[in-house]
Design a protein around this motif. Sequence first.
Motif, PDB file in Angstrom:
ATOM      1  N   PHE A 177      89.953  16.726  44.547  1.00 17.20           N
ATOM      2  CA  PHE A 177      91.249  16.688  43.855  1.00 17.20           C
ATOM      3  C   PHE A 177      92.203  17.745  44.424  1.00 17.20           C
ATOM      4  CE2 PHE A 177      94.019  18.233  40.384  1.00 17.20           C
ATOM      5  CZ  PHE A 177      94.844  17.116  40.298  1.00 17.20           C
ATOM      6  N   VAL A 178      91.698  18.939  44.624  1.00 15.88           N
ATOM      7  CA  VAL A 178      92.567  20.010  45.125  1.00 15.88           C
ATOM      8  C   VAL A 178      93.083  19.650  46.522  1.00 15.88           C
ATOM      9  CG1 VAL A 178      92.635  22.440  45.856  1.00 15.88           C
ATOM     10  CG2 VAL A 178      91.530  21.819  43.688  1.00 15.88           C
ATOM     11  N   ALA A 179      92.203  19.159  47.357  1.00 16.34           N
ATOM     12  CA  ALA A 179      92.629  18.820  48.724  1.00 16.34           C
ATOM     13  C   ALA A 179      93.634  17.659  48.711  1.00 16.34           C
ATOM     14  CB  ALA A 179      91.410  18.462  49.568  1.00 16.34           C
ATOM     15  N   ASP A 180      93.389  16.658  47.887  1.00 18.03           N
ATOM     16  CA  ASP A 180      94.299  15.507  47.854  1.00 18.03           C
ATOM     17  C   ASP A 180      95.653  15.867  47.243  1.00 18.03           C
ATOM     18  OD1 ASP A 180      92.438  13.969  49.099  1.00 18.03           O
ATOM     19  OD2 ASP A 180      91.805  12.856  47.314  1.00 18.03           O
ATOM     20  N   PHE A 181      95.634  16.671  46.183  1.00 19.99           N
ATOM     21  CA  PHE A 181      96.907  17.069  45.578  1.00 19.99           C
ATOM     22  C   PHE A 181      97.711  17.931  46.541  1.00 19.99           C
ATOM     23  CE2 PHE A 181      99.645  19.927  43.090  1.00 19.99           C
ATOM     24  CZ  PHE A 181     100.430  18.970  42.455  1.00 19.99           C
ATOM     25  N   HIS A 229      90.566  23.755  34.731  1.00 19.83           N
ATOM     26  CA  HIS A 229      90.287  24.689  35.827  1.00 19.83           C
ATOM     27  C   HIS A 229      90.757  24.100  37.159  1.00 19.83           C
ATOM     28  CE1 HIS A 229      88.004  28.156  37.405  1.00 19.83           C
ATOM     29  NE2 HIS A 229      87.709  27.371  38.430  1.00 19.83           N
ATOM     30  N   ASN A 230      90.413  22.855  37.392  1.00 17.59           N
ATOM     31  CA  ASN A 230      90.778  22.226  38.664  1.00 17.59           C
ATOM     32  C   ASN A 230      92.287  22.036  38.803  1.00 17.59           C
ATOM     33  OD1 ASN A 230      88.062  22.228  39.100  1.00 17.59           O
ATOM     34  ND2 ASN A 230      87.760  20.038  38.684  1.00 17.59           N
ATOM     35  N   LEU A 231      92.964  21.806  37.682  1.00 13.29           N
ATOM     36  CA  LEU A 231      94.430  21.723  37.719  1.00 13.29           C
ATOM     37  C   LEU A 231      95.026  23.068  38.121  1.00 13.29           C
ATOM     38  CD1 LEU A 231      94.935  19.555  34.509  1.00 13.29           C
ATOM     39  CD2 LEU A 231      95.723  18.921  36.797  1.00 13.29           C
ATOM     40  N   LEU A 232      94.456  24.144  37.598  1.00 13.49           N
ATOM     41  CA  LEU A 232      94.949  25.482  37.964  1.00 13.49           C
ATOM     42  C   LEU A 232      94.761  25.745  39.458  1.00 13.49           C
ATOM     43  CD1 LEU A 232      93.708  27.634  34.949  1.00 13.49           C
ATOM     44  CD2 LEU A 232      96.055  27.646  35.840  1.00 13.49           C
ATOM     45  N   VAL A 233      93.590  25.394  39.976  1.00 18.74           N
ATOM     46  CA  VAL A 233      93.328  25.648  41.397  1.00 18.74           C
ATOM     47  C   VAL A 233      94.242  24.769  42.266  1.00 18.74           C
ATOM     48  CG1 VAL A 233      91.585  25.635  43.223  1.00 18.74           C
ATOM     49  CG2 VAL A 233      90.950  26.355  40.899  1.00 18.74           C
ATOM     50  N   HIS A 258      97.166  23.643  41.452  1.00 19.71           N
ATOM     51  CA  HIS A 258      98.496  24.254  41.358  1.00 19.71           C
ATOM     52  C   HIS A 258      98.598  25.411  42.350  1.00 19.71           C
ATOM     53  CE1 HIS A 258     101.711  26.786  39.591  1.00 19.71           C
ATOM     54  NE2 HIS A 258     100.810  27.752  39.605  1.00 19.71           N
ATOM     55  N   GLY A 259      97.611  26.310  42.304  1.00 18.47           N
ATOM     56  CA  GLY A 259      97.634  27.481  43.191  1.00 18.47           C
ATOM     57  C   GLY A 259      97.676  27.081  44.660  1.00 18.47           C
ATOM     58  N   SER A 260      96.932  26.047  44.990  1.00 22.63           N
ATOM     59  CA  SER A 260      96.864  25.603  46.371  1.00 22.63           C
ATOM     60  C   SER A 260      98.204  25.006  46.831  1.00 22.63           C
ATOM     61  CB  SER A 260      95.724  24.583  46.496  1.00 22.63           C
ATOM     62  OG  SER A 260      95.752  23.970  47.747  1.00 22.63           O
ATOM     63  N   ALA A 261      98.840  24.224  45.972  1.00 20.15           N
ATOM     64  CA  ALA A 261     100.142  23.639  46.325  1.00 20.15           C
ATOM     65  C   ALA A 261     101.204  24.728  46.437  1.00 20.15           C
ATOM     66  CB  ALA A 261     100.557  22.602  45.288  1.00 20.15           C
ATOM     67  N   VAL A 262     101.127  25.731  45.564  1.00 15.58           N
ATOM     68  CA  VAL A 262     102.089  26.834  45.619  1.00 15.58           C
ATOM     69  C   VAL A 262     101.927  27.595  46.935  1.00 15.58           C
ATOM     70  CG1 VAL A 262     102.734  29.056  44.586  1.00 15.58           C
ATOM     71  CG2 VAL A 262     102.330  27.059  43.114  1.00 15.58           C
TER      72      VAL A 262
END
Length: 481
Positions: free
Chosen positions: A143-147, A209-213, A215-219
């Motif tokens: 999810f983090v990589a795709d977002f 938790h995954n939404l937070l990560v 978010h951080g990654s996109a920022v």
Amino acid sequence: MAKAALPKDFLWGFATASYQIEGAAHEDGRLDSIWDVFCRKPGKIADGSNGDVACDSYHRSGDDIALLQLCGAKAYRFSVAWTRIIPLGGRADPVNPSGLSYYVKLVEDLIAAGIEPVVTLFHWDLPDSLETRYGGLLNRDEFVADFTRYARVVFEALAPKVKYWVTFNEPWCSAILGYSLGQFAPGRTSDRTKNPEGDASTEPWIAGHNLLVAHGSAVQVFRDEFKERFGGQIGMTLNGDYAYPWDPEDPRDVEAAERKLEFSMAWFGDPIYFGKYPESMRQQLGARLPDFSAEEIALVQNSNDFFGMNHYTSNFVRHLDTPPDSTDFVGNVACSFESKDGEIIGPETQSPWLRPNPLGFRRLLNWISDRYGHPTIYVTENGTSVKGENELSVEQIVEDDFRASYFRDYIWALADAYSKDGVDVRGYMAWSLLDNFEWADGYETRFGVCYVDYEGGQRRIPKKSAKVVGKTFNTLIGESN
Ligand code: GBH
């Protein structure tokens, strides 16, 4: 004491979200989001409706911009549908040029009309293929990589022109309504009458938790690759109701109210501003609340350029003497609209969870400001439904005095927070520009300052409240000269 006023450059306008207004659900390459799929399941949406047509804004953005101009808006907050940009969602999946060009044109048209675009990357409409492929929000790495890749694609197209970015809208709703109560897509829950799958004791905390990560990654991508070149600010938008103690004389209720605020706002706010979850959550949830790795914290902490805040209502909060249930998500408290003294928080609306209480708005702005060291705040949503509105004639609907006074009172409360309390709030978007698809409540509940005649050729008619928002801001901004 200072007079209530707002600064000349205060950014005010109206907000919407992709799935709630766009329609054109199967056009120009768009594929299903989890909401398209959720709406097809029986019993999930009050009136059995869906977002297939909604306000048809995909074909009518010109009408929407004309309405914004009529209202005098300086800003428009809308969200991008991931399924238009990358229909299959994943980082190896193709980008859809016609999806991108819809938003490029929307941004260009807004700017040509003198309206500042405020862009939300994710207002709940996850590509369904990511849900079926790997469990969507529950799968951190995927999810983090795709977002992150999706965000980069949108930044590349829009960052030259867009100065205000919201990563996620109300992660609390995605996590709690999507994985605990099962009222929103993907509808997972421990309640087996609603869904054979889901675990409300663990999944909401993992999704959050995954939404937070993510978010951080996109920022990080925004700051490393776009911010220097194009400028702009980015943040997450949180929803929170204000919490008054049910009995202000009982320290256990005072604590309970604080705990309720921590379980909603600080769940996401504390990791972003302090690098950890609130103590009260850790205490109650133990190991069910994930830990941040050093790598995650490096992404999440200090990842807000501003605090995005959605706010609608307040509650009285009472402590409980019994231990928390494993599916509890409010901090083991009882919420009500009536205090110990029999004070009612506000009048009824069409939404059972929403009662106007403008003072709660001022209090919550102060709570955020105090807790997080006076961050810049943008109110990215605020508004109300009206009891029985959908039953009225169009002539009556457009005379929405109830909504008009809601906005007047809330905007004055905002101005008090700014000019009397020193809260650094710089923007406000009323929810919503249009009556639209109100998620599980379908089209029966209206939140628009403009009426939409869904059956009558999508005619849009400004209600009284549409003018009152502008009038109120003009008065308050005028006062500062
Ligand atoms: C906003 O959320 C959304 O961002 C927006 O899309 C939506 O149209 C708008 O509200 C109006 O609803 O049913 O008792 O479990 C506001 C925060 C939090 C409000 C969850 C509804 C459900 C309470 N939402 N809440 S309940």
